[in-house]
Design an enzyme around this catalytic site. Structure first.
Site, PDB file in Angstrom:
ATOM      1  N   ASP A 534     -50.117 -17.479 -15.375  1.00 29.31           N
ATOM      2  CA  ASP A 534     -51.580 -17.432 -15.440  1.00 29.31           C
ATOM      3  C   ASP A 534     -52.072 -16.314 -14.532  1.00 29.31           C
ATOM      4  O   ASP A 534     -51.334 -15.834 -13.669  1.00 29.31           O
ATOM      5  CB  ASP A 534     -52.184 -18.791 -15.046  1.00 29.31           C
ATOM      6  CG  ASP A 534     -51.780 -19.233 -13.654  1.00 29.31           C
ATOM      7  OD1 ASP A 534     -52.112 -18.521 -12.688  1.00 29.31           O
ATOM      8  OD2 ASP A 534     -51.127 -20.289 -13.516  1.00 29.31           O
ATOM      9  N   GLU A 614     -18.546  -4.015 -24.434  1.00 28.80           N
ATOM     10  CA  GLU A 614     -19.862  -4.501 -23.974  1.00 28.80           C
ATOM     11  C   GLU A 614     -20.290  -3.772 -22.691  1.00 28.80           C
ATOM     12  O   GLU A 614     -21.472  -3.484 -22.504  1.00 28.80           O
ATOM     13  CB  GLU A 614     -19.807  -6.010 -23.722  1.00 28.80           C
ATOM     14  CG  GLU A 614     -19.792  -6.815 -25.009  1.00 28.80           C
ATOM     15  CD  GLU A 614     -19.502  -8.299 -24.764  1.00 28.80           C
ATOM     16  OE1 GLU A 614     -19.992  -9.120 -25.548  1.00 28.80           O
ATOM     17  OE2 GLU A 614     -18.770  -8.628 -23.796  1.00 28.80           O
TER      18      GLU A 614
END
Ligand code: GLA
Length: 737
Positions: A534, A614
């Protein structure tokens, strides 16, 4: 001048670059709302219509004028008890039990710069960029004085609202409901957009037509919550991302809230944003002041993308604070999904070494480094380093990590206490909970009573000590349970209605003290993922952990929903392992990064388990982010292109302010055989500019108008050659000289 008072017509007009807001003091001293929308000139009181609306009562002063009814007129700050039966902004109960509140105009002030709010987060603005309007209203009988505060930041098309309530008389009064913003729309057909969710699936998009009755969302949980965001959009029917009128309200508060849209008997719509009234009954003694947390409003006539961009710019520049707000964020490795509680000093150093090899810039030690915290059943509140587990002090560990060339970050959960902790044993009365009851557990932990200054002081001292003992660049401040049995053992019975609000003020106080004492630390807020995403938190911590769900396909939805309000740079986003720990789903490493790039970017997996292939891919990803993060995090504007809430595909992009550079992501959930052709239409580019678009090993040159209006074909060939689902394509777009 952004704010104008017209003495003759008694109107206050607030102009932003593209919008106008107007209100009028009517002959009875009632403050009526006239208009909010596209920029206008002049006095708009001709819009007010009056008519005898059978059985809608009339103001006493209006005498026999049956056309004057507060039940019908558009109001600026409606109160309960004097004939407006719609949802209201303010309910006040007097000591004698009366609830009527009749506010009339008393005076105004226009000030340069944007007002601040004592103890509460708020948008800020210097004298040159912002102005403040204060309008004072009073109920003569009860002595309740309300100062409505309006802040205007013209360049973002943002108007903020708050209000201060003062009890000027001898009696005690109780605030039972307090909203900081109300918008009345007399005519028009609207949709309401809100964001619902749950743990690990926050901020799902919902758009529904406003219909008769009340649409109410909110949180009673003590946090702004996973379940609903303190945010609402009202759009005119038919508004899209790129066209149409829309209004937003965003509540700058981290606790309970209530947002409402009501369509009344005449088809008028009212939008309200404020504190959750159900756990709130705030006593105000003589001379005491209560400040209602701020609501940020914005209007766009050009659709939802512009609406979001207004908020993004305002929050990035004039809500977030500190040295990090305008900087790119460090690429980090977080230990949580890498090893959970199962680590020691050596394994952390090994993770740091591998991270360094890959170009990562910071190691974050998550939960498990303190007290006897071997699992999540114990030790919260015991903020002493577990040196046995680390095999050294935190100072030594951080020094070793620094010596490798990495920064060091740490997880804390300051607001909590476990029953199995030294803190609880020493201070069992320091937790929130009703006497003679068993407090509900949640993850075996309890909420500390931050409404009590001595509790905040104690936690401030213990966390400061840990920070001081080591060299820390980042703090992840977590909060992992909702509040229950909301009762403060430090307050009288009469004051219990303050507890949940005072708790949040205590959290803000601790944030203020820690951020002031350690101004260089980058804070990231977190609450079981995104339960406290928020604007209140962004004022203290410029980024938030978006969700505990790190699965790339789910994150498309979560980040897409979050983007309606919050800037991309505020969204914590990490590449995690597969099968994903929350969903057990396997998505390609490329897609995991392609989603995480549109956020703070980091990794949350055991890097030592990566294959050679990877490792090379991760190195390239880190390189890519370093090259483009200035654009994505600092420079650019965000555009949503395809919604994951509407179909199988998601797409979004970031475009630099000068329109010379952009990065776009396209994501397909389930693969298709013989799929239909598809064209991706970019946004925000310069129509006449020639661009070079690159993706994979391909490249295309086209003008902005072609890329935006015709689009480019999505490469199905590429999709079909890659196994399985969850493909994605990342495009970089650069202006050709
Ligand atoms: C919460 C956070 C996670 C992690 C754990 C640690 O769930 O959202 O990221 O920090 O707590 O306990």
């Amino acid at each position: 001048m952004a704010i104008i008072f017209d003495e003759q017509n008694k109107t206050f007009t607030i102009h932003t670059e593209h919008s106008t807001y107007q209100m009028q003091i009517d002959p009875y001293g009632v403050l009526l709302h006239l208009y909010y929308g596209r920029k206008t000139k002049g006095c708009m009181d001709y819009l007010l219509q009056k008519q005898d609306r059978g059985f809608s009562g009339n103001l006493y002063d209006a005498g026999n004028d049956r056309t004057y009814s507060l039940d019908v007129l558009p109001q600026e700050f409606p109160t309960w008890g004097t004939g407006d039966y719609r949802s209201t902004a303010l309910i006040v109960r007097g000591q004698d039990g009366t609830t009527a509140c009749d506010l009339r105009y008393r005076g105004y002030r226009i000030l340069s710069g944007k007002y601040g709010l004592s103890g509460l987060p708020a948008v800020y603005g210097a004298e040159k960029e912002a102005q403040t309007l204060e309008v004072v209203l009073e109920d003569g009988r009860t002595g309740i004085q309300v100062t409505l505060l309006y802040g205007v930041l013209p360049k973002y098309d943002v108007i903020t609202r708050s209000a201060q309530i003062i009890n000027t008389k001898e009696n005690i009064i109780y605030l039972e409901k307090a909203a900081s913003a109300c918008l009345d729309f007399v005519t028009g057909k609207y949709d309401v957009i809100s964001f619902y969710g749950r743990h690990a699936m926050e901020r799902n998009y919902q758009r529904i037509p406003v219909s008769h009755g009340n649409y109410v969302i909110g949180s009673r949980r003590g946090t702004s919550s996973h379940q609903y965001s303190p945010f609402l959009i009202l759009t005119e029917e038919g508004t899209t991302e790129d066209a149409g009128a829309c209004y937003a309200m965003s509540f700058v508060y981290s606790g309970g809230f209530q947002a409402e849209v009501e369509k009344d008997q005449f088809g008028q719509n009212r939008m309200l944003m404020g504190l959750q009234p159900e756990q709130f009954s705030y006593p105000l003694n003589t001379g005491e002041v209560f400040v209602i947390p701020e609501t940020v409003m914005t209007y766009s006539r050009n659709g939802l993308a512009e609406l979001s961009q207004n908020l993004h710019r305002c929050f990035r520049n004039n809500l977030c604070r500190g040295p990090h707000k305008e900087k790119v964020r460090p690429i980090l490795i977080n230990s949580w999904e890498a090893s959970y509680f199962d680590f020691d000093g050596e394994s952390i150093l090994k993770l740091a070494e591998e991270a360094k090899e890959l170009g990562i810039e910071m190691l974050v030690l998550d939960d498990g480094w303190f007290g006897k915290r071997r699992d999540d059943n114990r030790a919260l509140g015991d903020w002493q380093v577990n040196e046995e587990k680390l095999k050294c002090s935190l100072g030594e560990l951080s020094a070793k990590i620094h010596a490798m060339g990495l920064k060091f970050g740490l997880w804390v959960e300051p607001e909590m206490v476990s029953e199995d902790s030294d803190l609880y044993r020493a201070h069992p009365d320091w937790l929130i909970g009703a006497p003679d009851r068993f407090e509900s557990h949640s993850r075996h932990q309890h909420v500390l009573d931050f409404s009590r200054p001595e509790v905040v002081d104690f936690i401030y001292d213990s966390i400061s000590k840990v920070i001081e003992e080591s060299s820390i660049s980042y703090i992840k401040w977590d909060m992992n349970r909702y509040m229950s049995e909301p009762f403060s053992r430090g307050a009288s019975a009469a004051d219990q209605g303050k507890t949940m609000h005072k708790y949040i003020l205590g959290v803000y106080e601790l944030y203020t003290r820690l951020t002031e004492r350690f101004p260089d630390i980058l804070f990231e807020s977190c609450a079981s993922g995104g339960a406290r995403f928020d604007p209140g938190m962004l004022y203290f911590a410029p980024q938030t952990w978006t969700s505990d769900d790190t699965d790339a396909a789910e994150r498309e939805k979560i980040q897409y929903g979050t983007s309606f309000v919050y800037p991309i740079v505020s969204m914590g986003s990490h590449v995690s392992a597969v099968p994903n720990h929350q969903l057990h789903r396997t998505t390609p490493l490329s897609t995991r990064a392609n989603v995480a790039y549109f956020g703070t970017f980091g990794y949350e997996l055991d890097l030592n388990l990566l294959s050679d292939e990877e490792i090379e891919e991760v190195k390239a990803q880190v390189e890519f982010m370093k090259e483009h993060r200035d654009l994505i995090q600092v420079e650019g504007d965000f555009y949503r292109i395809l919604s994951p809430f509407e179909g199988n595909d998601t797409a979004w992009m970031v475009v630099s302010r000068d329109k010379k550079q952009a990065v776009a992501g396209y994501y397909e959930r389930l693969n298709k055989v013989n799929a239909s052709w598809m064209r991706l239409r970019f946004k925000g580019l310069d129509e006449d500019q020639l661009y070079k678009v690159k993706w994979e090993d391909k490249c295309l040159k086209a003008y902005g108008n072609e890329l935006m209006y015709a689009g480019i074909p999505v490469d199905r060939d590429y999709c079909n050659k890659t196994n399985g689902d969850f493909h994605s394509v990342l495009y970089t777009i650069e202006a050709e000289d």
